[in-house]
Design a protein around this motif. Structure first.
Motif, mmCIF file in Angstrom:
data_model
loop_
_atom_site.group_PDB
_atom_site.id
_atom_site.type_symbol
_atom_site.label_atom_id
_atom_site.label_comp_id
_atom_site.label_asym_id
_atom_site.label_seq_id
_atom_site.Cartn_x
_atom_site.Cartn_y
_atom_site.Cartn_z
ATOM 1 N N SER A 24 0.737 -1.394 0.228
ATOM 2 C CA SER A 24 0.214 0.086 -0.058
ATOM 3 C C SER A 24 0.953 1.382 -0.007
ATOM 4 O O SER A 24 0.523 2.613 -0.370
ATOM 5 N N LEU A 25 2.285 1.303 0.089
ATOM 6 C CA LEU A 25 2.946 2.254 0.415
ATOM 7 C C LEU A 25 3.905 2.175 -0.449
ATOM 8 O O LEU A 25 4.558 2.736 -0.715
ATOM 9 N N GLY A 26 3.515 1.224 -1.458
ATOM 10 C CA GLY A 26 4.357 1.415 -3.089
ATOM 11 C C GLY A 26 5.480 1.226 -2.750
ATOM 12 O O GLY A 26 6.690 0.519 -3.778
ATOM 13 N N LEU A 27 6.397 -0.317 -1.559
ATOM 14 C CA LEU A 27 7.002 -1.277 -1.759
ATOM 15 C C LEU A 27 6.926 -2.126 -2.519
ATOM 16 O O LEU A 27 5.807 -2.887 -2.288
ATOM 17 N N THR A 28 7.990 -3.010 -2.994
ATOM 18 C CA THR A 28 7.500 -4.245 -3.449
ATOM 19 C C THR A 28 8.450 -5.424 -1.850
ATOM 20 O O THR A 28 8.573 -4.953 -1.330
ATOM 21 N N PHE A 29 6.723 -6.270 -2.079
ATOM 22 C CA PHE A 29 7.458 -7.780 -0.867
ATOM 23 C C PHE A 29 7.790 -8.635 -1.136
ATOM 24 O O PHE A 29 7.099 -9.210 -2.258
ATOM 25 N N VAL A 30 8.919 -9.603 -0.713
ATOM 26 C CA VAL A 30 9.243 -10.661 -1.573
ATOM 27 C C VAL A 30 8.907 -11.922 -0.151
ATOM 28 O O VAL A 30 10.068 -11.058 0.461
ATOM 29 N N ALA A 31 8.562 -12.729 -0.203
ATOM 30 C CA ALA A 31 8.640 -13.748 0.923
ATOM 31 C C ALA A 31 9.819 -14.765 0.241
ATOM 32 O O ALA A 31 9.130 -15.129 -0.535
ATOM 33 N N LEU A 32 10.710 -15.121 1.166
ATOM 34 C CA LEU A 32 12.134 -16.050 1.351
ATOM 35 C C LEU A 32 11.791 -16.293 2.322
ATOM 36 O O LEU A 32 13.201 -16.098 3.283
ATOM 37 N N PRO A 33 10.878 -17.346 2.755
ATOM 38 C CA PRO A 33 11.044 -17.417 4.377
ATOM 39 C C PRO A 33 12.020 -18.745 4.855
ATOM 40 O O PRO A 33 12.080 -19.753 3.277
ATOM 41 N N PRO B 36 21.379 -20.747 5.509
ATOM 42 C CA PRO B 36 20.330 -20.858 3.866
ATOM 43 C C PRO B 36 20.815 -22.114 2.860
ATOM 44 O O PRO B 36 22.779 -22.214 2.621
ATOM 45 N N THR B 37 20.625 -22.620 1.770
ATOM 46 C CA THR B 37 20.196 -23.667 1.141
ATOM 47 C C THR B 37 21.078 -23.096 0.134
ATOM 48 O O THR B 37 20.447 -21.688 -0.356
ATOM 49 N N PRO B 38 21.682 -24.087 -1.250
ATOM 50 C CA PRO B 38 22.407 -22.919 -2.236
ATOM 51 C C PRO B 38 21.069 -22.676 -2.772
ATOM 52 O O PRO B 38 20.627 -21.461 -3.401
ATOM 53 N N GLU B 39 19.331 -23.658 -2.604
ATOM 54 C CA GLU B 39 18.535 -22.742 -3.813
ATOM 55 C C GLU B 39 18.505 -21.204 -3.135
ATOM 56 O O GLU B 39 18.071 -20.115 -3.862
ATOM 57 N N ILE B 40 18.299 -21.403 -1.624
ATOM 58 C CA ILE B 40 17.902 -20.110 -1.246
ATOM 59 C C ILE B 40 19.008 -18.966 -1.370
ATOM 60 O O ILE B 40 18.286 -17.639 -2.019
ATOM 61 N N VAL B 41 19.887 -19.266 -0.796
ATOM 62 C CA VAL B 41 21.183 -18.333 -1.920
ATOM 63 C C VAL B 41 20.821 -17.838 -3.199
ATOM 64 O O VAL B 41 21.175 -16.894 -3.542
ATOM 65 N N GLU B 42 20.708 -18.675 -3.950
ATOM 66 C CA GLU B 42 19.872 -18.758 -5.455
ATOM 67 C C GLU B 42 19.452 -17.289 -5.759
ATOM 68 O O GLU B 42 19.197 -16.352 -6.399
ATOM 69 N N ARG B 43 18.155 -17.679 -5.033
ATOM 70 C CA ARG B 43 16.978 -16.679 -5.095
ATOM 71 C C ARG B 43 17.103 -15.858 -4.897
ATOM 72 O O ARG B 43 16.866 -14.555 -5.361
ATOM 73 N N GLY C 203 19.302 -14.617 -4.171
ATOM 74 C CA GLY C 203 21.098 -13.517 -5.088
ATOM 75 C C GLY C 203 19.907 -12.909 -6.304
ATOM 76 O O GLY C 203 20.212 -12.133 -7.302
ATOM 77 N N ASN C 204 18.834 -13.669 -6.800
ATOM 78 C CA ASN C 204 17.943 -13.084 -7.958
ATOM 79 C C ASN C 204 17.216 -11.993 -7.843
ATOM 80 O O ASN C 204 16.973 -11.070 -8.358
ATOM 81 N N ILE C 205 16.600 -12.001 -6.186
ATOM 82 C CA ILE C 205 15.984 -10.650 -5.639
ATOM 83 C C ILE C 205 16.820 -9.414 -5.923
ATOM 84 O O ILE C 205 16.559 -8.996 -6.271
ATOM 85 N N LEU C 206 18.119 -9.561 -5.499
ATOM 86 C CA LEU C 206 18.870 -8.497 -4.916
ATOM 87 C C LEU C 206 19.359 -7.507 -6.267
ATOM 88 O O LEU C 206 19.094 -6.650 -6.752
ATOM 89 N N ASN C 207 19.400 -8.932 -7.285
ATOM 90 C CA ASN C 207 19.428 -8.303 -8.887
ATOM 91 C C ASN C 207 18.557 -7.143 -9.619
ATOM 92 O O ASN C 207 18.856 -7.257 -9.884
ATOM 93 N N GLU C 208 17.572 -7.717 -8.743
ATOM 94 C CA GLU C 208 16.239 -7.550 -10.326
ATOM 95 C C GLU C 208 14.860 -7.108 -9.094
ATOM 96 O O GLU C 208 14.328 -6.397 -9.251
ATOM 97 N N TRP D 294 23.099 -12.955 2.299
ATOM 98 C CA TRP D 294 23.672 -11.525 1.434
ATOM 99 C C TRP D 294 24.723 -12.300 1.431
ATOM 100 O O TRP D 294 25.800 -12.408 0.245
ATOM 101 N N ALA D 295 25.787 -12.490 2.244
ATOM 102 C CA ALA D 295 27.040 -12.780 2.427
ATOM 103 C C ALA D 295 27.126 -14.059 1.188
ATOM 104 O O ALA D 295 28.076 -14.378 0.467
ATOM 105 N N LEU D 296 26.408 -15.370 0.895
ATOM 106 C CA LEU D 296 27.008 -16.123 -0.233
ATOM 107 C C LEU D 296 26.122 -16.135 -1.424
ATOM 108 O O LEU D 296 26.799 -16.422 -1.774
ATOM 109 N N THR D 297 25.302 -14.292 -1.456
ATOM 110 C CA THR D 297 25.165 -14.499 -2.843
ATOM 111 C C THR D 297 26.931 -13.813 -3.325
ATOM 112 O O THR D 297 26.161 -13.458 -4.380
ATOM 113 N N GLN D 298 27.632 -13.102 -2.018
ATOM 114 C CA GLN D 298 28.457 -12.207 -2.864
ATOM 115 C C GLN D 298 29.366 -12.963 -2.878
ATOM 116 O O GLN D 298 30.818 -12.646 -3.035
ATOM 117 N N ALA D 299 29.518 -13.860 -2.887
ATOM 118 C CA ALA D 299 31.495 -14.801 -3.024
ATOM 119 C C ALA D 299 31.575 -14.927 -4.317
ATOM 120 O O ALA D 299 30.597 -14.922 -5.190
#
Length: 136
Positions: A58-67, A72-79, A81-86, A105-110
């Motif tokens: 409602s405030l114009g923010l994008t909300f992404v659920a990645l619980p 974090p598993t490799p799949e979570i790290v990949e997802r 990373g995609n969120i942070l890039n897009e 986040w740190a693992l996406t930066q590896a």
């Protein structure tokens, strides 16, 4: 307001946020919220993602659920990373304490910079990720 910890110009982490925090988060310039905490992890008193998502959007923010729970598993790290890039930046990720967010986040930066720089950025935000050095 939530205890927001800046990691980079594009990424910050926070412990659990609530609907009441979102106006200040939006006013601070954040564009995307990433929820890394599963609903119900903290019992009945934990704020749920649904109302947080509704208020954020409602405030114009994008909300992404990645619980996720635990490391974090490799799949979570990949997802993540995609969120942070897009996703529109800057991004604010939250969980119970911020630790699983900063770890993901740190693992996406590896491989994208020195492990020391990644550990230093996390440390400046109050998180000791030195145990991850061999993975970064």
């Amino acid at each position: 307001m939530a205890d927001i910890r800046r990691v980079t110009d594009a990424f910050s982490v926070a412990p659990q946020i609530s609907e009441d925090d979102l106006e200040a988060i939006a006013a601070a310039g954040y564009k995307t919220i990433v929820a890394n905490r599963p609903d119900g992890e903290g019992g009945v008193d934990q704020p749920r993602m649904g109302p947080i998502r509704a208020k954020a959007e409602s405030l114009g923010l994008t909300f992404v659920a990645l619980p996720f729970s635990g490391a974090p598993t490799p799949e979570i790290v990949e997802r993540m990373g995609n969120i942070l890039n897009e996703a529109p930046q800057p991004v604010l990720a939250y969980c119970r304490t911020g630790t699983r967010c900063i770890t993901a986040w740190a693992l996406t930066q590896a491989g994208q910079g020195s492990s020391g720089d990644i550990i230093d950025a996390a440390g400046a935000a109050g998180y000791d990720l030195s145990s991850l050095e061999s993975l970064l």
